[in-house]
Design an enzyme around this catalytic site. Structure first.
Site, PDB file in Angstrom:
ATOM      1  N   ASP A 125     -63.307 -17.334  23.259  1.00  0.00           N
ATOM      2  CA  ASP A 125     -62.011 -16.797  23.711  1.00  0.00           C
ATOM      3  C   ASP A 125     -61.947 -16.516  25.208  1.00  0.00           C
ATOM      4  OD1 ASP A 125     -60.601 -16.691  21.219  1.00  0.00           O
ATOM      5  OD2 ASP A 125     -61.894 -15.021  20.627  1.00  0.00           O
ATOM      6  N   ASP A 129     -57.938 -23.078  17.850  1.00  0.00           N
ATOM      7  CA  ASP A 129     -57.516 -22.139  18.899  1.00  0.00           C
ATOM      8  C   ASP A 129     -58.186 -22.448  20.240  1.00  0.00           C
ATOM      9  OD1 ASP A 129     -57.833 -21.251  16.215  1.00  0.00           O
ATOM     10  OD2 ASP A 129     -57.442 -19.179  16.739  1.00  0.00           O
ATOM     11  N   THR A 133     -60.393 -22.659   6.468  1.00  0.00           N
ATOM     12  CA  THR A 133     -59.510 -21.797   7.250  1.00  0.00           C
ATOM     13  C   THR A 133     -60.118 -20.422   7.380  1.00  0.00           C
ATOM     14  OG1 THR A 133     -57.205 -21.214   7.619  1.00  0.00           O
ATOM     15  CG2 THR A 133     -58.073 -20.782   5.406  1.00  0.00           C
ATOM     16  N   GLY A 167     -63.466 -29.030   6.692  1.00  0.00           N
ATOM     17  CA  GLY A 167     -62.464 -28.160   7.282  1.00  0.00           C
ATOM     18  C   GLY A 167     -62.246 -26.948   6.394  1.00  0.00           C
ATOM     19  N   ARG A 178     -49.836 -20.695  13.227  1.00  0.00           N
ATOM     20  CA  ARG A 178     -50.346 -20.466  14.579  1.00  0.00           C
ATOM     21  C   ARG A 178     -51.382 -21.519  14.968  1.00  0.00           C
ATOM     22  NH1 ARG A 178     -51.053 -15.509  14.301  1.00  0.00           N
ATOM     23  NH2 ARG A 178     -53.262 -15.039  14.524  1.00  0.00           N
ATOM     24  N   TRP A 187     -51.345 -23.731  18.254  1.00  0.00           N
ATOM     25  CA  TRP A 187     -52.449 -23.879  19.225  1.00  0.00           C
ATOM     26  C   TRP A 187     -52.662 -25.371  19.501  1.00  0.00           C
ATOM     27  CZ3 TRP A 187     -52.456 -19.580  21.383  1.00  0.00           C
ATOM     28  CH2 TRP A 187     -52.784 -18.369  20.794  1.00  0.00           C
TER      29      TRP A 187
END
Ligand code: GLY
Length: 390
Positions: free
Chosen positions: A103, A163, A223, A221, A235, A239
């Protein structure tokens, strides 16, 4: 929402955008007293943020909002408040206080790169370059991706998340600033890997993707905050929209432009009648599930960024969609007075627990810091030719 139906919705006019931006700056101003020395909590509770230290992934959004208020108003009180926070970001990266994360772009582009671009602040430049070094160090050579969360040694953390596309501009910027290609090389390598696994055949997206730590081979994959592994977290999709636009801004790689169109078309075509997405696109018109206004604000910023590079005729339908989505945000989600909330954008969702994800319930139907930031960025983009902090 078909394009035909979308075109029947009203778009935000220039006067409405100007008025909404003025209101947003007043909202930021009303927070100067309480949130100059401290930061805001990740999301509001009952519409109100509390003071919080600089140790979350979200702190840069508040500083970024202050920079936007400064740029849009010329009022030095915003510049002084934002500049004061730069020292805290330098300390954070120097001491490694909760920097074990991808981040760093969210944190340092909006606080320090912004401060450096707007005021030439050298402390900000130093902090942002240190953050870029740290972000680059999270790149796994074998899997060729930047690890999202936690210790690099923990095999269970061997994954990327969508993200992270928003964290790549910090690396592109570091290459431009230093002349050293390795930052942008890592960004490109990560993006190539991410795009090879994260976009599904219908152009919805996975939130996160695991790799085999021994071979680097993509595994599956899953979540974290979406409804389920196979659903399209609103969201996450946004992203993707904005992340692709930002990588295109730096690279002009036509592949990113094509991917942008696909993920953006998916986003727009899955909007409900009121143009505010539910928090996951698995929910359909009439659902009682909460909206995620922040996803719309993020997607609008991405569309407005990409429209700068598209030929006029290609940009037109995207621009029209963005202005209509923005009208919905202003009419249905914008905070209109400090008595209602000390944020900017109501009706966001941070995380909502389902039997199929591994997040907790928090920040449901509340303001959140990124929703506030992207809302004001989107208004800024609609009112002037804005030089991104990204
Ligand atoms: N990047 C974390 C989130 O979108 O909640």
């Amino acid at each position: 929402m078909t394009h035909e139906k979308l075109m029947k919705k009203p778009e935000l006019t220039q006067e409405e955008a100007n008025a909404a931006l003025r209101l947003a700056i007043r909202q930021t101003e009303s927070c100067l007293g309480e949130f100059s020395q401290q930061f805001k909590s990740i999301f509001s509770e009952g519409g109100f943020y509390s003071p919080a230290p600089n140790e979350q992934w979200t702190n840069g959004f508040w500083t970024g909002e202050l920079w936007l208020a400064y740029e849009n108003s010329g009022d030095d009180r915003f510049r002084e408040a934002a500049a004061k926070q730069i020292d805290s970001f330098l300390t954070r990266i120097e001491t490694g206080n909760r920097t074990d994360t991808h981040d760093l772009g969210f944190l340092y582009s909006l606080s320090c790169v912004a401060g450096y671009k707007l005021t030439g602040n050298q402390t900000a430049r130093k902090a942002a370059l240190l953050a870029a070094d740290r972000l680059k160090s999270r790149f796994h050579q074998k899997g060729r991706f930047i690890q999202a969360w936690g210790s690099l040694e923990n095999r269970n953390n061997y994954r990327l998340i969508i993200d992270c596309l928003l964290n790549l501009p910090l690396l592109y910027w570091a290459t431009e600033e230093t002349g050293l290609p390795e930052y942008a090389d890592v960004a490109r390598a990560h993006l190539e890997t991410a795009l090879s696994v994260i976009i599904r055949p219908d152009y919805s997206t996975y939130h996160t993707y695991y790799f085999d730590p021994d071979t680097g081979i993509p595994l599956r994959g899953v979540t974290h905050q979406g409804y389920s592994a196979d659903s399209a977290w609103a969201r996450g999709q946004s992203w993707g929209v904005y992340g692709l636009a930002l990588s295109y801004r730096y690279t002009k790689d036509p592949k990113y432009l094509e991917d942008f169109k696909h993920v953006t078309d998916y986003f727009i075509s899955h909007l409900p009648e009121n143009l505010i997405p539910y928090w996951d696109f698995i929910f359909e018109e009439g659902s009682e599930e909460p909206w995620d206004s922040s996803a719309s604000a993020i997607a609008i910023c991405g569309i407005l960024e990409m429209c700068k590079y598209l030929p006029e005729a290609e940009a037109a339908p995207y621009l029209a969609a963005a202005k209509r989505m923005m009208k919905a945000l202003v009419d249905l989600c914008a905070v209109t007075s400090p008595e209602i909330s000390n944020g900017q954008l109501l009706h966001g969702v941070y995380g909502k627990k389902t039997p199929y994800n591994d997040c907790i319930d928090h920040g449901i139907d509340e303001c959140n810091l990124w929703g506030d930031y992207y809302y004001v960025e989107a208004l800024t983009r609609m009112t002037k030719d804005w030089n991104p902090y990204w």
